[in-house]
Design a protein around this motif. Sequence first.
Motif, PDB file in Angstrom:
ATOM      1  N   ARG A  52      -1.741  31.418  17.720  1.00  0.00           N
ATOM      2  CA  ARG A  52      -2.726  32.314  17.103  1.00  0.00           C
ATOM      3  C   ARG A  52      -3.571  31.596  16.053  1.00  0.00           C
ATOM      4  O   ARG A  52      -4.797  31.765  16.015  1.00  0.00           O
ATOM      5  CB  ARG A  52      -1.996  33.516  16.484  1.00  0.00           C
ATOM      6  N   GLU A  53      -2.933  30.798  15.224  1.00  0.00           N
ATOM      7  CA  GLU A  53      -3.688  30.123  14.169  1.00  0.00           C
ATOM      8  C   GLU A  53      -4.614  29.053  14.741  1.00  0.00           C
ATOM      9  O   GLU A  53      -5.741  28.875  14.269  1.00  0.00           O
ATOM     10  CB  GLU A  53      -2.738  29.521  13.137  1.00  0.00           C
ATOM     11  N   ASN A  56      -7.577  30.859  16.234  1.00  0.00           N
ATOM     12  CA  ASN A  56      -8.495  31.325  15.185  1.00  0.00           C
ATOM     13  C   ASN A  56      -9.362  30.187  14.667  1.00  0.00           C
ATOM     14  O   ASN A  56     -10.556  30.378  14.381  1.00  0.00           O
ATOM     15  CB  ASN A  56      -7.702  31.948  14.032  1.00  0.00           C
ATOM     16  N   GLU A  60     -13.432  30.249  14.979  1.00  0.00           N
ATOM     17  CA  GLU A  60     -14.250  30.177  13.757  1.00  0.00           C
ATOM     18  C   GLU A  60     -15.321  29.096  13.877  1.00  0.00           C
ATOM     19  O   GLU A  60     -16.494  29.318  13.534  1.00  0.00           O
ATOM     20  CB  GLU A  60     -13.359  29.906  12.548  1.00  0.00           C
ATOM     21  N   SER A  76      -6.624  36.363  21.774  1.00  0.00           N
ATOM     22  CA  SER A  76      -7.429  37.428  21.159  1.00  0.00           C
ATOM     23  C   SER A  76      -8.395  38.106  22.111  1.00  0.00           C
ATOM     24  O   SER A  76      -9.109  39.029  21.715  1.00  0.00           O
ATOM     25  CB  SER A  76      -8.202  36.862  19.959  1.00  0.00           C
TER      26      SER A  76
END
Length: 282
Positions: A52-53, A56, A60, A76
């Motif tokens: 997940r990180e 992200n 971004e 996501s």
Amino acid sequence: MQPTRLPLSDCLDAAVTAAHAAAAILQAYSHNRADLVIDTKMRNDLVSQADRESENAVIEILRQRTPDYGIVAEESGGQTAGLASWYIDPLDGTTNFLHGIPQYAVSIALIAHAGTLVDGDKPLERDTPVIGVVYDPNREELFTAMYGVGAWLNEHRITVSNASSLADSVVGTGFPFRDFSFYDEYMPTLHHAIRHTRGVRRHGAAALDLAWVACGRYDGYWEMGLAPWDVAAGTVIVREAGGICEDIRHQDSWPIKGYVYAGNEHTAPALDAMIQPHMKKI
């Protein structure tokens, strides 16, 4: 109104930057795997905060650099949009990663949508993978490709192998592990490959399997039941390395449904011929 041309060099740079950012997160977690919180999405389908990180971080950067493009990501979700859409797998080979097996990668691809200008003055007729980045942080191997330009491993141009037949080939594959609906289609192909190739390998990271076809480590590869983000980057890397990477069902312009075969001009058709007799009509 003139179709808009994709800035491929800028897109490749953005994808490489995002892949390195994601890999830094993965490698930080790889030294503390016991502390990872692991969730089960479904049987044999795992996700951790490392997935997940890292995802992200990729999103971004891509949203900042290419705000008008769609994003489809494993964890996501998202949707296609605009001239092109990113397909992101922040950790291809999650099970390997969680077990400390150093065979996993970050995979990022850009799919240009039909009607977009990419190479020359003729708009694309079909959705087409145009940028591919697969980064193996354990070996520090960065596979990249740009539509119409070529494919590279780090700073070196790569090409597929020159194997002339399956009998002379080492091939990669992936076994059913989560979805067994295609078991009866897949298993006869594995039995055939075991008997008629130099060897079959199953390493558990489809993006790297395709990258290894592109640089000639594998002479061919096939798998069923994958997701689009598993194969999007590898598709353009294989194609730009002079190889063939297509949809097993011969329906889509790239293997978006996760049924993929790849190889050189000899081995890819041979794999296709091996597979087709066992595929159910849909």
